[in-house]
Write a protein that holds these residues in place. Structure first.
Motif, PDB file in Angstrom:
ATOM      1  N   CYS A   1      -4.998  -2.247  -9.740  1.00 36.42           N
ATOM      2  CA  CYS A   1      -4.323  -3.124  -8.780  1.00 36.42           C
ATOM      3  C   CYS A   1      -3.463  -2.271  -7.842  1.00 36.42           C
ATOM      4  O   CYS A   1      -3.163  -1.117  -8.148  1.00 36.42           O
ATOM      5  CB  CYS A   1      -3.459  -4.160  -9.506  1.00 36.42           C
ATOM      6  SG  CYS A   1      -2.119  -3.432 -10.477  1.00 36.42           S
ATOM      7  N   ASP A   2      -3.069  -2.857  -6.718  1.00 34.53           N
ATOM      8  CA  ASP A   2      -2.220  -2.123  -5.771  1.00 34.53           C
ATOM      9  C   ASP A   2      -0.744  -2.277  -6.091  1.00 34.53           C
ATOM     10  O   ASP A   2       0.063  -1.430  -5.715  1.00 34.53           O
ATOM     11  CB  ASP A   2      -2.487  -2.622  -4.345  1.00 34.53           C
ATOM     12  CG  ASP A   2      -3.914  -2.327  -3.938  1.00 34.53           C
ATOM     13  OD1 ASP A   2      -4.188  -1.180  -3.579  1.00 34.53           O
ATOM     14  OD2 ASP A   2      -4.765  -3.238  -4.035  1.00 34.53           O
TER      15      ASP A   2
ATOM     16  N   LYS B   1     -12.524  -5.377  -1.786  1.00 37.35           N
ATOM     17  CA  LYS B   1     -11.391  -4.460  -1.564  1.00 37.35           C
ATOM     18  C   LYS B   1     -11.037  -4.324  -0.086  1.00 37.35           C
ATOM     19  O   LYS B   1      -9.944  -3.872   0.257  1.00 37.35           O
ATOM     20  CB  LYS B   1     -11.715  -3.065  -2.118  1.00 37.35           C
ATOM     21  CG  LYS B   1     -11.935  -3.029  -3.626  1.00 37.35           C
ATOM     22  CD  LYS B   1     -10.630  -3.243  -4.365  1.00 37.35           C
ATOM     23  CE  LYS B   1     -10.765  -3.138  -5.870  1.00 37.35           C
ATOM     24  NZ  LYS B   1     -11.785  -3.971  -6.496  1.00 37.35           N
TER      25      LYS B   1
ATOM     26  N   PRO C   1      -4.970  -5.849  -0.548  1.00 36.22           N
ATOM     27  CA  PRO C   1      -4.264  -5.430  -1.770  1.00 36.22           C
ATOM     28  C   PRO C   1      -4.189  -6.534  -2.818  1.00 36.22           C
ATOM     29  O   PRO C   1      -4.204  -7.726  -2.482  1.00 36.22           O
ATOM     30  CB  PRO C   1      -2.851  -5.072  -1.275  1.00 36.22           C
ATOM     31  CG  PRO C   1      -2.834  -5.248   0.200  1.00 36.22           C
ATOM     32  CD  PRO C   1      -4.066  -6.000   0.601  1.00 36.22           C
ATOM     33  N   SER C   2      -4.101  -6.111  -4.082  1.00 30.40           N
ATOM     34  CA  SER C   2      -3.981  -7.072  -5.180  1.00 30.40           C
ATOM     35  C   SER C   2      -2.703  -6.812  -5.967  1.00 30.40           C
ATOM     36  O   SER C   2      -2.278  -5.664  -6.118  1.00 30.40           O
ATOM     37  CB  SER C   2      -5.199  -6.957  -6.103  1.00 30.40           C
ATOM     38  OG  SER C   2      -5.304  -5.645  -6.596  1.00 30.40           O
TER      39      SER C   2
ATOM     40  N   ARG D   1      -7.808  -3.152   4.204  1.00 30.35           N
ATOM     41  CA  ARG D   1      -7.660  -3.217   2.752  1.00 30.35           C
ATOM     42  C   ARG D   1      -7.043  -4.554   2.327  1.00 30.35           C
ATOM     43  O   ARG D   1      -6.103  -5.039   2.954  1.00 30.35           O
ATOM     44  CB  ARG D   1      -6.740  -2.064   2.322  1.00 30.35           C
ATOM     45  CG  ARG D   1      -6.317  -2.082   0.888  1.00 30.35           C
ATOM     46  CD  ARG D   1      -7.167  -1.182   0.022  1.00 30.35           C
ATOM     47  NE  ARG D   1      -6.843  -1.402  -1.381  1.00 30.35           N
ATOM     48  CZ  ARG D   1      -7.586  -0.972  -2.391  1.00 30.35           C
ATOM     49  NH1 ARG D   1      -8.684  -0.292  -2.157  1.00 30.35           N
ATOM     50  NH2 ARG D   1      -7.245  -1.213  -3.627  1.00 30.35           N
TER      51      ARG D   1
ATOM     52  N   VAL E   1       1.235   2.596  -8.058  1.00 30.68           N
ATOM     53  CA  VAL E   1       1.254   1.229  -7.511  1.00 30.68           C
ATOM     54  C   VAL E   1       2.593   0.940  -6.836  1.00 30.68           C
ATOM     55  O   VAL E   1       3.587   1.621  -7.083  1.00 30.68           O
ATOM     56  CB  VAL E   1       1.088   0.170  -8.636  1.00 30.68           C
ATOM     57  CG1 VAL E   1      -0.321   0.131  -9.178  1.00 30.68           C
ATOM     58  CG2 VAL E   1       2.107   0.385  -9.754  1.00 30.68           C
TER      59      VAL E   1
ATOM     60  N   LEU F   1       0.825  -1.210   0.000  1.00 28.56           N
ATOM     61  CA  LEU F   1       0.000   0.000   0.000  1.00 28.56           C
ATOM     62  C   LEU F   1       0.863   1.265   0.000  1.00 28.56           C
ATOM     63  O   LEU F   1       0.376   2.370   0.197  1.00 28.56           O
ATOM     64  CB  LEU F   1      -0.951  -0.019   1.212  1.00 28.56           C
ATOM     65  CG  LEU F   1      -1.936  -1.203   1.210  1.00 28.56           C
ATOM     66  CD1 LEU F   1      -2.721  -1.269   2.515  1.00 28.56           C
ATOM     67  CD2 LEU F   1      -2.893  -1.120   0.016  1.00 28.56           C
ATOM     68  N   ARG F   2       2.173   1.086  -0.208  1.00 28.31           N
ATOM     69  CA  ARG F   2       3.157   2.187  -0.259  1.00 28.31           C
ATOM     70  C   ARG F   2       3.158   3.010   1.023  1.00 28.31           C
ATOM     71  O   ARG F   2       3.387   4.211   1.011  1.00 28.31           O
ATOM     72  CB  ARG F   2       2.923   3.068  -1.504  1.00 28.31           C
ATOM     73  CG  ARG F   2       3.362   2.363  -2.782  1.00 28.31           C
ATOM     74  CD  ARG F   2       2.908   3.059  -4.044  1.00 28.31           C
ATOM     75  NE  ARG F   2       1.454   3.047  -4.115  1.00 28.31           N
ATOM     76  CZ  ARG F   2       0.696   4.127  -4.103  1.00 28.31           C
ATOM     77  NH1 ARG F   2       1.228   5.314  -4.100  1.00 28.31           N
ATOM     78  NH2 ARG F   2      -0.611   4.017  -4.132  1.00 28.31           N
TER      79      ARG F   2
END
Ligand code: CP3
Length: 354
Positions: free
Chosen positions: A265-266, A237, A245-246, A243, A287, A15-16
């Motif tokens: 996408c994440d 989601k 993530p994908s 969350r 992303v 998710l950065r």
């Protein structure tokens, strides 16, 4: 079920969000390079029986985590469980890889394809997911996964592995409507399958598009990416306020990372052919990136492995948004000590980038 994850570095990186170091896991981390995996597989009788036993699937999922301080676990299963549940009859012949008893070879077979009953025919997978979550007890997050519709179709039409994808690409060029029909049914199946894994406890999901790189630019966008985008759009989601993530991974997809990043996408998975720093410049803040050391580096010495790990880390540079991984699955001929050297090097060297 809502266990708190003790080490959520992997989820934060996807998710950065800030992390203390770069998290690492290895594609195919549970596999034949580990003697303990080979022992469990022998006990199971075959690879498929291993996949179909939630107890043994749980055992092998945890084996690499007991050896190396990995930051994520990945469900032990296979992408081909979905076409198997669609009635194609998956089996593995020694030395030849996966095969289907009933490959899709004519219009009748293609038109008869149906979304499987996930709660029945793939219950062994969702049972494994919930059992693995319990066994992990919050140690690290659990990744669920599926093949991409294109990659699954490759196996479904070819009937097994292929060097040139001639059958599936011929169908795509000659009978695009039939090809789209296979992809449509498979897409609906994958959405239901991944969402069932999320409901059962998967905390992130990854789509393996192993053979998207065999396609031309326009065919990739029409026959692979468009369907992965639909999957990303159809995913749950958030679960229990957290969350999910994908990650989308197209092997050989370096030329298309901006389009992949635009699917919603994440994170984008990278194979080893692309410089991860250049990839980062291209996708910007959209992303996170997952990858991308050449798995063959693991055949060299620990000293070489450390140098190559540092190259990938420095190429990505400072800040979050990087999950360290191999650019493809770990080879069965890898020395586990070298995998240990890789994981240790990522943890040690990455601190200075955060
Ligand atoms: O990463 C993990 O540890 C989770 C387990 C996992 C397996 N397959 C176990 C497996 C995952 C994520 C997969 C995905 C998968 N399966 C992909 C996509 C990833 C990729 O590698 O591109 C594909 C294309 C498959 C199809 C598949 N399954 C092939 C081509 C083979 C034969 C490969 C070989 O090395 O023989 C498999 C079998 C398979 N899947 C094994 C494992 C551990 C080896 C089977 C054995 O124990 O004999």
């Amino acid at each position: 079920m809502n266990f708190k994850v003790k080490n959520d570095t992997f989820l934060r990186a996807l998710l950065r969000q800030p992390t203390e170091y770069t998290p690492v896991w290895m594609m195919r981390q549970a596999g034949r390079y580990l003697p303990e995996y080979c022992a469990t597989r022998k006990r199971a009788g075959s690879f498929l029986e291993l996949c179909k036993s939630p107890d043994m699937a749980t055992e092998v999922t945890l084996q690499p985590l007991d050896r190396f301080p990995l930051d994520a676990a990945i469900l032990f299963s296979d992408i081909l469980t979905v076409p198997d549940a669609m009635g194609l009859g998956l089996y593995f012949s020694e030395g030849e890889g996966p095969k289907f008893k009933h490959p899709l070879r004519d219009e009748v077979a293609i038109k008869a394809l149906q979304v499987p009953d996930i709660g029945k025919d793939l219950k062994y997978v969702t049972d494994a997911v919930s059992q693995i979550r319990k066994a992990l007890d919050g140690r690290v997050p659990l990744i669920g996964f599926s093949g991409s519709p294109w990659t699954l179709s490759c196996y479904m039409v070819e009937g097994g592995s292929s060097d040139d994808y001639a059958k599936v690409k011929t169908l795509m060029y000659k009978e695009p409507k039939l090809m789209h029909h296979i992809l449509e049914v498979t897409t609906q199946s994958v959405i239901a399958y991944l969402n069932a894994q999320i409901e059962a406890g998967a905390q992130a999901v990854m789509i393996f598009d192993s053979w998207g790189g065999a396609l031309s630019h326009s065919a990739y966008h029409e026959f692979s990416l468009a369907y992965m985008q639909r999957i990303v759009e159809g995913l749950i989601k958030e679960k229990d306020g957290v969350r999910i993530p994908s990650v989308v991974f197209t092997k050989g997809g370096g030329l298309w990372i901006e389009s992949i990043a635009n699917t919603g996408c994440d994170a984008v998975g990278l194979d080893w052919t692309m410089d991860i720093g250049i990839a980062r410049q291209k996708v910007g803040e959209r992303v996170a990136l997952q990858g991308n050391i050449d798995p063959t580096v693991l055949f060299a010495t620990p000293d070489v492995i450390r140098v190559e790990v540092e190259k990938v880390l420095s190429s990505f540079g400072y800040g979050s948004g990087h999950v360290f991984n191999l650019g493809h699955g770990i080879s069965q001929f890898t020395n586990p000590d070298n995998a240990a050297a890789l994981v240790a090097a990522v943890h040690e060297f990455s601190k200075k980038y955060h």
